[in-house]
Design a protein around this motif. Structure first.
Motif, mmCIF file in Angstrom:
data_model
loop_
_atom_site.group_PDB
_atom_site.id
_atom_site.type_symbol
_atom_site.label_atom_id
_atom_site.label_comp_id
_atom_site.label_asym_id
_atom_site.label_seq_id
_atom_site.Cartn_x
_atom_site.Cartn_y
_atom_site.Cartn_z
ATOM 1 N N ARG A 136 4.437 -3.496 6.323
ATOM 2 C CA ARG A 136 3.477 -2.494 5.856
ATOM 3 C C ARG A 136 2.647 -1.899 6.992
ATOM 4 O O ARG A 136 1.930 -0.932 6.791
ATOM 5 C CB ARG A 136 2.571 -3.138 4.806
ATOM 6 C CG ARG A 136 3.358 -3.504 3.567
ATOM 7 C CD ARG A 136 2.616 -4.451 2.652
ATOM 8 N NE ARG A 136 3.543 -5.000 1.671
ATOM 9 C CZ ARG A 136 3.222 -5.853 0.715
ATOM 10 N NH1 ARG A 136 1.969 -6.262 0.594
ATOM 11 N NH2 ARG A 136 4.121 -6.304 -0.128
ATOM 12 N N ILE A 177 18.737 14.796 8.807
ATOM 13 C CA ILE A 177 18.619 14.318 7.424
ATOM 14 C C ILE A 177 19.825 13.457 7.065
ATOM 15 O O ILE A 177 19.697 12.448 6.371
ATOM 16 C CB ILE A 177 18.400 15.505 6.469
ATOM 17 C CG1 ILE A 177 17.126 16.228 6.947
ATOM 18 C CG2 ILE A 177 18.291 15.029 5.028
ATOM 19 C CD1 ILE A 177 16.434 17.065 5.967
ATOM 20 N N ALA A 178 21.000 13.820 7.592
ATOM 21 C CA ALA A 178 22.172 12.982 7.362
ATOM 22 C C ALA A 178 21.945 11.573 7.925
ATOM 23 O O ALA A 178 22.365 10.585 7.317
ATOM 24 C CB ALA A 178 23.404 13.615 7.996
ATOM 25 N N ARG A 180 19.070 10.040 8.130
ATOM 26 C CA ARG A 180 18.190 9.355 7.170
ATOM 27 C C ARG A 180 19.001 8.786 6.008
ATOM 28 O O ARG A 180 18.772 7.666 5.553
ATOM 29 C CB ARG A 180 17.166 10.338 6.594
ATOM 30 C CG ARG A 180 16.275 10.982 7.623
ATOM 31 C CD ARG A 180 15.152 10.088 8.009
ATOM 32 N NE ARG A 180 14.073 10.854 8.593
ATOM 33 C CZ ARG A 180 12.838 10.415 8.708
ATOM 34 N NH1 ARG A 180 12.521 9.206 8.295
ATOM 35 N NH2 ARG A 180 11.897 11.157 9.249
ATOM 36 N N LEU A 181 19.943 9.607 5.519
ATOM 37 C CA LEU A 181 20.774 9.153 4.390
ATOM 38 C C LEU A 181 21.657 7.983 4.818
ATOM 39 O O LEU A 181 21.866 7.030 4.060
ATOM 40 C CB LEU A 181 21.618 10.317 3.865
ATOM 41 C CG LEU A 181 20.824 11.459 3.220
ATOM 42 C CD1 LEU A 181 21.743 12.637 2.902
ATOM 43 C CD2 LEU A 181 20.119 10.997 1.940
ATOM 44 N N LEU A 182 22.150 8.079 6.050
ATOM 45 C CA LEU A 182 22.978 7.003 6.612
ATOM 46 C C LEU A 182 22.185 5.695 6.650
ATOM 47 O O LEU A 182 22.680 4.629 6.242
ATOM 48 C CB LEU A 182 23.330 7.422 8.042
ATOM 49 C CG LEU A 182 24.586 6.945 8.693
ATOM 50 C CD1 LEU A 182 25.784 7.274 7.839
ATOM 51 C CD2 LEU A 182 24.743 7.644 10.067
ATOM 52 N N GLY A 184 19.623 5.029 4.814
ATOM 53 C CA GLY A 184 19.381 4.627 3.426
ATOM 54 C C GLY A 184 20.529 3.762 2.928
ATOM 55 O O GLY A 184 20.334 2.719 2.299
ATOM 56 N N MET A 185 21.740 4.193 3.259
ATOM 57 C CA MET A 185 22.940 3.476 2.841
ATOM 58 C C MET A 185 23.007 2.102 3.519
ATOM 59 O O MET A 185 23.195 1.078 2.860
ATOM 60 C CB MET A 185 24.140 4.337 3.243
ATOM 61 C CG MET A 185 25.354 4.105 2.461
ATOM 62 S SD MET A 185 26.502 5.523 2.651
ATOM 63 C CE MET A 185 27.075 5.279 4.319
ATOM 64 N N SER A 188 20.236 -0.350 2.501
ATOM 65 C CA SER A 188 20.334 -0.854 1.130
ATOM 66 C C SER A 188 21.067 -2.199 1.087
ATOM 67 O O SER A 188 20.937 -2.941 0.117
ATOM 68 C CB SER A 188 21.029 0.158 0.209
ATOM 69 O OG SER A 188 22.441 0.129 0.374
ATOM 70 N N ILE A 189 21.811 -2.513 2.145
ATOM 71 C CA ILE A 189 22.486 -3.814 2.201
ATOM 72 C C ILE A 189 21.483 -4.947 1.951
ATOM 73 O O ILE A 189 21.794 -5.920 1.273
ATOM 74 C CB ILE A 189 23.201 -3.994 3.569
ATOM 75 C CG1 ILE A 189 24.389 -3.028 3.670
ATOM 76 C CG2 ILE A 189 23.662 -5.432 3.766
ATOM 77 C CD1 ILE A 189 25.042 -2.991 5.060
ATOM 78 N N TRP A 192 21.063 -5.566 -1.904
ATOM 79 C CA TRP A 192 22.107 -6.029 -2.826
ATOM 80 C C TRP A 192 23.077 -7.039 -2.228
ATOM 81 O O TRP A 192 23.779 -7.720 -2.969
ATOM 82 C CB TRP A 192 22.886 -4.842 -3.407
ATOM 83 C CG TRP A 192 23.485 -3.921 -2.373
ATOM 84 C CD1 TRP A 192 22.942 -2.749 -1.917
ATOM 85 C CD2 TRP A 192 24.711 -4.100 -1.656
ATOM 86 N NE1 TRP A 192 23.753 -2.194 -0.956
ATOM 87 C CE2 TRP A 192 24.837 -2.991 -0.779
ATOM 88 C CE3 TRP A 192 25.712 -5.073 -1.670
ATOM 89 C CZ2 TRP A 192 25.934 -2.853 0.077
ATOM 90 C CZ3 TRP A 192 26.787 -4.930 -0.816
ATOM 91 C CH2 TRP A 192 26.883 -3.833 0.042
ATOM 92 N N VAL A 208 31.007 0.614 4.682
ATOM 93 C CA VAL A 208 29.887 1.464 5.088
ATOM 94 C C VAL A 208 30.380 2.561 6.035
ATOM 95 O O VAL A 208 30.021 3.734 5.885
ATOM 96 C CB VAL A 208 28.757 0.631 5.739
ATOM 97 C CG1 VAL A 208 27.703 1.536 6.366
ATOM 98 C CG2 VAL A 208 28.107 -0.288 4.705
#
Lengths: 219, 219
Positions: A136, A177-178, A180-182, A184-185, A188-189, A192, A208
């Motif tokens: 944080r 931005i791509a 950032r999405l990468l 994010g993917m 996320s590991i 889950w 991945v």
């Protein structure tokens, strides 16, 4: 034995647990790795500031002084997993450089290698990276770690921008931005992935990379 | 005016702020939307349990009784943004069904439509969805919302599995894990999207679809 203070301090104070297999003789019950492991978990669950050495002692069934026998401070306990996570991420940048890729590797090939290595690093250092990603930023040490993580992100962004410059990205893909999405993917590991699931670490990293480079539908 | 209790209760108690433009006459300062907006932000930052009506009152510069004039309870204040977020996500499933896609749309086309709509829903309901994604599940209402979110995730997973069954996925793409990665990408929007950035909502949603279906390198 006339003085058992030190030894007593290392004995479980309450709710004794089974000593770790292979724990060093003379330090029954816990070693520093185990203390760091449990501290990492508590910091992730409750936040660094909301976690006290008292909570850690109670979770481990040790006295506070037993913990201070192993580590100098709560901050030192945070620094160990953060360093481990950041080192693992930073090392994954090496995977995109010679000799790990050919000298004439394209930016796209380097991105593939770095994405694969980053996904593996997350899985190998799952608890430490999870803690890093949930910081944080309320203390200087947290902010320093977050800045080191941002420096890593910037290196990966630069690599994706190099792909764009070399014409290796599909039309309309904004490299920043791509990226950032990468992330994010990849990140996320930590949400889950559970060891022992249907795919091993290498298969997850391959998936991945496949999703990052070619998406669900593939080339 | 002999009884000003109600009105007084709605006046800022401290640190008065500029009333929202268009706030209803007779309710100076704040309406329910504004209270929900600030509560959503506090719940996201501190967690639902750690946020009190007193903290909210202090943030808004209202008395607690003024807040209870607008909402029945802290739980009611949580329910409003969670319902909004879940409704927006659930609606995005509609985008994958006729008449929003042709009757003969493939599973792949339906996934594209749902991914696009989900990305837009996240952006349009950014604070509410951010709160939903950070729930800790410590109360029954939180757990109920998390279960509704998992039901949404399962619907999207089923759609990606339908792509796999129809041979629309690239070789080696595990549909369940690919869906997790897809959500990692989409949900990361709550981490980095800021209104007024370089891409508008629709351009971000287009980019998410492009990355989801064809990756950085494209078809």
């Amino acid at each position: 034995m006339t003085d058992t203070t030190d030894r007593a301090a290392l004995e479980p104070a309450a709710a004794p647990r089974t000593p770790r297999a292979g724990a060093r003789r003379g330090r029954p019950g816990y070693d520093q790795d185990e203390i760091v492991r449990v501290a990492t978990d508590l910091f992730t669950r409750h936040g660094y500031e909301a976690t006290s050495i008292g909570m850690l002692a109670s979770e481990l069934g040790l006295t506070k002084s037993a913990i201070y026998h192993h580590v100098a401070s709560k901050e030192a306990l945070l620094r160990i997993p953060l360093d481990r996570a950041l080192h693992a991420l930073e090392q994954s940048l090496e995977a995109g450089r010679p000799p790990h890729v050919p000298d004439n590797a394209t930016a796209g090939q380097r991105v593939e290698a770095v994405v694969h290595a980053t996904a593996l690093a997350l899985i190998e250092e799952l608890p430490s990276v999870t803690l890093l990603l949930r910081l944080r930023g309320n203390t200087p040490l947290e902010r320093e770690a977050m800045e080191r993580r941002r420096a890593f992100d910037r290196e990966v962004t630069a690599l994706v921008e190099a792909c764009a410059a070399d014409g290796e990205l599909a039309d309309g893909i904004n490299p920043r931005i791509a990226t950032r999405l990468l992330f994010g993917m990849i990140n996320s590991i930590t949400e889950w992935y559970r060891p022992g699931g249907p795919l091993d670490a290498d298969a997850v990293a391959d998936l991945v990379v496949a999703m990052a480079m070619h998406g669900l539908r593939g080339r």
